[in-house]
Design a protein around this motif. Structure first.
Motif, PDB file in Angstrom:
ATOM      1  N   GLY A  12       0.840  -1.203   0.000  1.00 40.09           N
ATOM      2  CA  GLY A  12       0.000   0.000   0.000  1.00 40.09           C
ATOM      3  C   GLY A  12       0.867   1.242   0.000  1.00 40.09           C
ATOM      4  N   ALA A  13       0.714   2.052  -1.047  1.00 45.63           N
ATOM      5  CA  ALA A  13       1.537   3.266  -1.180  1.00 45.63           C
ATOM      6  C   ALA A  13       0.686   4.510  -1.040  1.00 45.63           C
ATOM      7  N   GLY A  14      -0.064   4.585   0.071  1.00 47.30           N
ATOM      8  CA  GLY A  14      -0.680   5.844   0.490  1.00 47.30           C
ATOM      9  C   GLY A  14       0.301   6.532   1.421  1.00 47.30           C
ATOM     10  N   GLY A  43      -5.040   6.681  -3.378  1.00 46.23           N
ATOM     11  CA  GLY A  43      -6.112   6.267  -2.459  1.00 46.23           C
ATOM     12  C   GLY A  43      -6.659   7.469  -1.708  1.00 46.23           C
ATOM     13  N   CYS A  44      -7.049   7.227  -0.473  1.00 47.35           N
ATOM     14  CA  CYS A  44      -7.646   8.296   0.343  1.00 47.35           C
ATOM     15  C   CYS A  44      -6.692   9.488   0.466  1.00 47.35           C
ATOM     16  N   SER A  45      -5.399   9.209   0.500  1.00 44.49           N
ATOM     17  CA  SER A  45      -4.406  10.279   0.685  1.00 44.49           C
ATOM     18  C   SER A  45      -4.489  11.350  -0.403  1.00 44.49           C
ATOM     19  N   PHE A  46      -4.990  10.967  -1.563  1.00 41.79           N
ATOM     20  CA  PHE A  46      -5.089  11.881  -2.707  1.00 41.79           C
ATOM     21  C   PHE A  46      -6.019  13.065  -2.404  1.00 41.79           C
ATOM     22  N   PHE A  47      -6.963  12.871  -1.491  1.00 41.69           N
ATOM     23  CA  PHE A  47      -8.016  13.883  -1.293  1.00 41.69           C
ATOM     24  C   PHE A  47      -7.812  14.729  -0.040  1.00 41.69           C
ATOM     25  N   ALA A  48      -6.720  14.495   0.680  1.00 43.20           N
ATOM     26  CA  ALA A  48      -6.562  15.151   1.981  1.00 43.20           C
ATOM     27  C   ALA A  48      -6.330  16.655   1.832  1.00 43.20           C
ATOM     28  N   GLY A  50      -4.313  18.347   4.025  1.00 43.37           N
ATOM     29  CA  GLY A  50      -2.898  18.581   4.301  1.00 43.37           C
ATOM     30  C   GLY A  50      -2.626  19.477   5.488  1.00 43.37           C
ATOM     31  N   MET A  51      -3.596  19.570   6.402  1.00 46.64           N
ATOM     32  CA  MET A  51      -3.327  20.352   7.607  1.00 46.64           C
ATOM     33  C   MET A  51      -2.505  19.524   8.582  1.00 46.64           C
ATOM     34  N   LEU A  52      -1.473  20.127   9.129  1.00 47.04           N
ATOM     35  CA  LEU A  52      -0.664  19.495  10.182  1.00 47.04           C
ATOM     36  C   LEU A  52      -0.970  20.298  11.440  1.00 47.04           C
ATOM     37  N   GLU A 167      -0.775  -7.271  -7.259  1.00 48.36           N
ATOM     38  CA  GLU A 167      -1.479  -7.833  -6.105  1.00 48.36           C
ATOM     39  C   GLU A 167      -0.454  -8.689  -5.373  1.00 48.36           C
ATOM     40  N   PRO A 168      -0.062  -8.300  -4.153  1.00 52.14           N
ATOM     41  CA  PRO A 168       0.999  -9.041  -3.474  1.00 52.14           C
ATOM     42  C   PRO A 168       0.586 -10.476  -3.155  1.00 52.14           C
ATOM     43  N   SER A 169       1.532 -11.388  -3.323  1.00 52.00           N
ATOM     44  CA  SER A 169       1.227 -12.780  -2.998  1.00 52.00           C
ATOM     45  C   SER A 169       1.360 -12.973  -1.490  1.00 52.00           C
ATOM     46  N   ASP A 179       1.688  -3.705   6.497  1.00 51.67           N
ATOM     47  CA  ASP A 179       0.436  -3.650   5.746  1.00 51.67           C
ATOM     48  C   ASP A 179      -0.165  -2.258   5.933  1.00 51.67           C
ATOM     49  N   ALA A 180      -0.161  -1.481   4.841  1.00 51.52           N
ATOM     50  CA  ALA A 180      -0.658  -0.101   4.894  1.00 51.52           C
ATOM     51  C   ALA A 180      -1.712   0.085   3.809  1.00 51.52           C
ATOM     52  N   ARG A 181      -2.650  -0.853   3.777  1.00 45.70           N
ATOM     53  CA  ARG A 181      -3.636  -0.849   2.696  1.00 45.70           C
ATOM     54  C   ARG A 181      -4.841   0.035   2.973  1.00 45.70           C
ATOM     55  N   PHE A 232      -7.745  27.069  -3.449  1.00 46.95           N
ATOM     56  CA  PHE A 232      -8.079  26.847  -2.041  1.00 46.95           C
ATOM     57  C   PHE A 232      -8.800  25.515  -1.939  1.00 46.95           C
ATOM     58  N   MET A 233      -8.338  24.678  -1.031  1.00 51.18           N
ATOM     59  CA  MET A 233      -9.060  23.421  -0.765  1.00 51.18           C
ATOM     60  C   MET A 233     -10.018  23.676   0.385  1.00 51.18           C
ATOM     61  N   ILE A 234     -11.265  23.379   0.177  1.00 50.13           N
ATOM     62  CA  ILE A 234     -12.278  23.568   1.226  1.00 50.13           C
ATOM     63  C   ILE A 234     -12.739  22.179   1.666  1.00 50.13           C
ATOM     64  N   GLY A 300      -6.105   2.986  10.403  1.00 55.22           N
ATOM     65  CA  GLY A 300      -7.041   3.770  11.211  1.00 55.22           C
ATOM     66  C   GLY A 300      -6.627   5.230  11.314  1.00 55.22           C
ATOM     67  N   LEU A 301      -6.029   5.751  10.253  1.00 59.27           N
ATOM     68  CA  LEU A 301      -5.541   7.140  10.332  1.00 59.27           C
ATOM     69  C   LEU A 301      -6.667   8.170  10.256  1.00 59.27           C
ATOM     70  N   PHE A 302      -7.854   7.713   9.944  1.00 61.54           N
ATOM     71  CA  PHE A 302      -9.063   8.557  10.022  1.00 61.54           C
ATOM     72  C   PHE A 302      -8.806   9.908   9.342  1.00 61.54           C
ATOM     73  N   GLY A 305      -4.235  11.432   8.375  1.00 63.71           N
ATOM     74  CA  GLY A 305      -3.233  10.638   7.668  1.00 63.71           C
ATOM     75  C   GLY A 305      -1.862  11.293   7.642  1.00 63.71           C
ATOM     76  N   PHE A 306      -1.814  12.539   7.215  1.00 62.70           N
ATOM     77  CA  PHE A 306      -0.522  13.228   7.115  1.00 62.70           C
ATOM     78  C   PHE A 306      -0.015  13.618   8.495  1.00 62.70           C
ATOM     79  N   LEU A 307      -0.950  13.811   9.409  1.00 61.41           N
ATOM     80  CA  LEU A 307      -0.583  14.208  10.764  1.00 61.41           C
ATOM     81  C   LEU A 307      -0.008  13.041  11.558  1.00 61.41           C
ATOM     82  N   LEU A 308      -0.502  11.830  11.325  1.00 61.35           N
ATOM     83  CA  LEU A 308      -0.087  10.719  12.186  1.00 61.35           C
ATOM     84  C   LEU A 308       0.819   9.697  11.502  1.00 61.35           C
TER      85      LEU A 308
END
Ligand SMILES: Cc1cc2nc3c(=O)[nH]c(=O)nc-3n(C[C@H](O)[C@H](O)[C@H](O)COP(=O)(O)OP(=O)(O)OC[C@H]3O[C@@H](n4cnc5c(N)ncnc54)[C@H](O)[C@@H]3O)c2cc1C
Length: 340
Positions: A12-14, A43-48, A50-52, A167-169, A179-181, A232-234, A300-302, A305-308
């Motif tokens: 998983g490359a998020g 994945g989900c990271s694409f839409f964040a 980016g607030m830290l 797809e990893p075997s 595992d970071a899927r 601006f990202m809202i 479970g980065l909820f 993601g970038f913060l944790l």
């Protein structure tokens, strides 16, 4: 016989997988990254957003997220320097002034502002807000740029190999698998759920902001993150359903309405993008490292993601390599032992 260096497989490359790969590769391991999609970071990271923002997030997420989030400031400002540390401004419409007081009670490390201070920080908001909170140590980044920078750094490392569209075997000769899927890992972490987040990106040259601004509201708090090219990202809605890929009219009304309340110039902005995805979350919305045999699940980065991701990656590395002497030992450790 001991091998010269550890072989670590990352699935998983998020943001979680890429930061873990970077941290492990810098420790000298051979790192193999396997991503199911055609490219990393889609994945989900694409839409964040980016607030830290560890102190602002403490308001709803508590002290543990605040403390873990400090590692993100070190990581994104020094190790992978793509963040801007310009602080966060929190404001509320006059009718919701009570929200500002409530917010302030839940967190720390802020300065209380009057209207003149708000105008000094963000001239375009001058005269619009009589009070605010300023969190000077917080930072922000543009997630897609940050992911690109990570991928470029990993590409340049001779001990890293990335393969996409695979797809990893089940069998692997890796010493450890991380595992970071994200949400896809609920085949083995059934407590994971998806929390829908919707966002919109607009462009206007009629207003400039130097830092993320949070606009408090009892039901629909939103944030606005300035990006390059007058964009601006809202963001972002938080909806307890798992409907992926459909941005609702209600979401756009809430997000654009809040932006308009911040500054009427947003009414004339061009809508550049709408997007949504499902945040991977455990029932308590807290992240977990789960160790099963030689596999470490980081998930479970909820909404953090970038913060944790840096704190989780450092803990995973501490499990694999032992804690490096130069590494700060400031993270509470109980969370990584969460039962899987
Ligand atoms: C609208 C919105 C705004 C947000 N704003 C912020 C913010 O401001 N700050 C912040 O810190 N967080 C924010 N978040 C949360 C953040 O985006 C997530 O916490 C984070 O992206 C989760 O990262 P991840 O790496 O765990 O998952 P993902 O990014 O989903 O990565 C998982 C990867 O695993 C891959 N994968 C899945 N199955 C397999 C398989 N079998 N084999 C190989 N690869 C596989 C996927 O293709 C994907 O690339 C936001 C989220 C949303 C939706």
């Amino acid at each position: 016989m001991t091998r010269e260096r550890q072989h670590i497989r990352i699935v998983g490359a998020g943001v979680a997988g890429l930061v873990a790969a970077f941290v492990c590769a810098r420790r000298g391991a051979f790192v193999e990254i396997l991503e199911g999609r055609e490219a990393p970071g889609l994945g989900c990271s694409f839409f964040a957003g980016g607030m830290l923002a560890p102190w602002c997030e403490a308001e709803s997420a508590g002290a543990q997220v605040r403390d873990l989030g400090r590692a993100a400031l070190r990581f994104w400002l020094h190790d992978m320097p793509v963040a801007v540390q310009a602080g966060t401004l929190v404001v509320a419409p006059a009718r919701d002034a009570g929200e500002l007081r409530r917010f302030a009670r839940q967190t720390d490390a802020f300065e209380t502002l009057d209207g003149t201070d708000v105008a000094r920080l963000e001239p375009d908001l001058g005269g619009r807000f009589g009070a605010g909170l300023y969190f000077p140590d917080e930072a922000h980044l543009t997630p897609r740029d940050a992911l690109r920078a990570l991928v470029a750094a990993l590409d340049a490392m001779p001990n890293v190999e990335m393969r996409c569209g695979v797809e990893p075997s089940d069998s692997s000769d890796a010493d450890w698998t991380i595992d970071a899927r994200g949400l896809a890992a609920r085949d083995v972490l059934p407590e994971l759920r998806g929390v829908k987040g919707e966002m919109v990106v607009v462009r206007t040259a009629d207003i400039a902001l130097a830092r993320p601004v949070r606009m408090l509201h009892p039901r629909h708090p939103v944030y606005i993150v300035p990006r390059a090219n007058h964009e601006f990202m809202i963001g972002a809605t938080m909806v307890e359903n798992e409907e992926r890929g459909r941005v609702t009219a209600r979401a756009l009304l809430e997000l654009l309405g809040a932006a308009y309340a911040l500054h009427p110039a947003f009414a004339e902005a061009e809508v550049v993008e709408t997007g949504c995805d499902l945040r991977p979350a455990f029932p308590d919305n807290m992240p977990r490292l789960v160790v099963r045999g030689r596999t470490i699940f980081t998930n479970g980065l909820f909404r953090h993601g970038f913060l944790l991701a840096p704190a989780l990656a450092l803990e995973a590395a501490a499990i694999i390599f032992g804690r490096a002497s130069e590494e700060p030992d400031g993270h509470p450790r109980e969370w990584h032992a969460a039962a899987g």
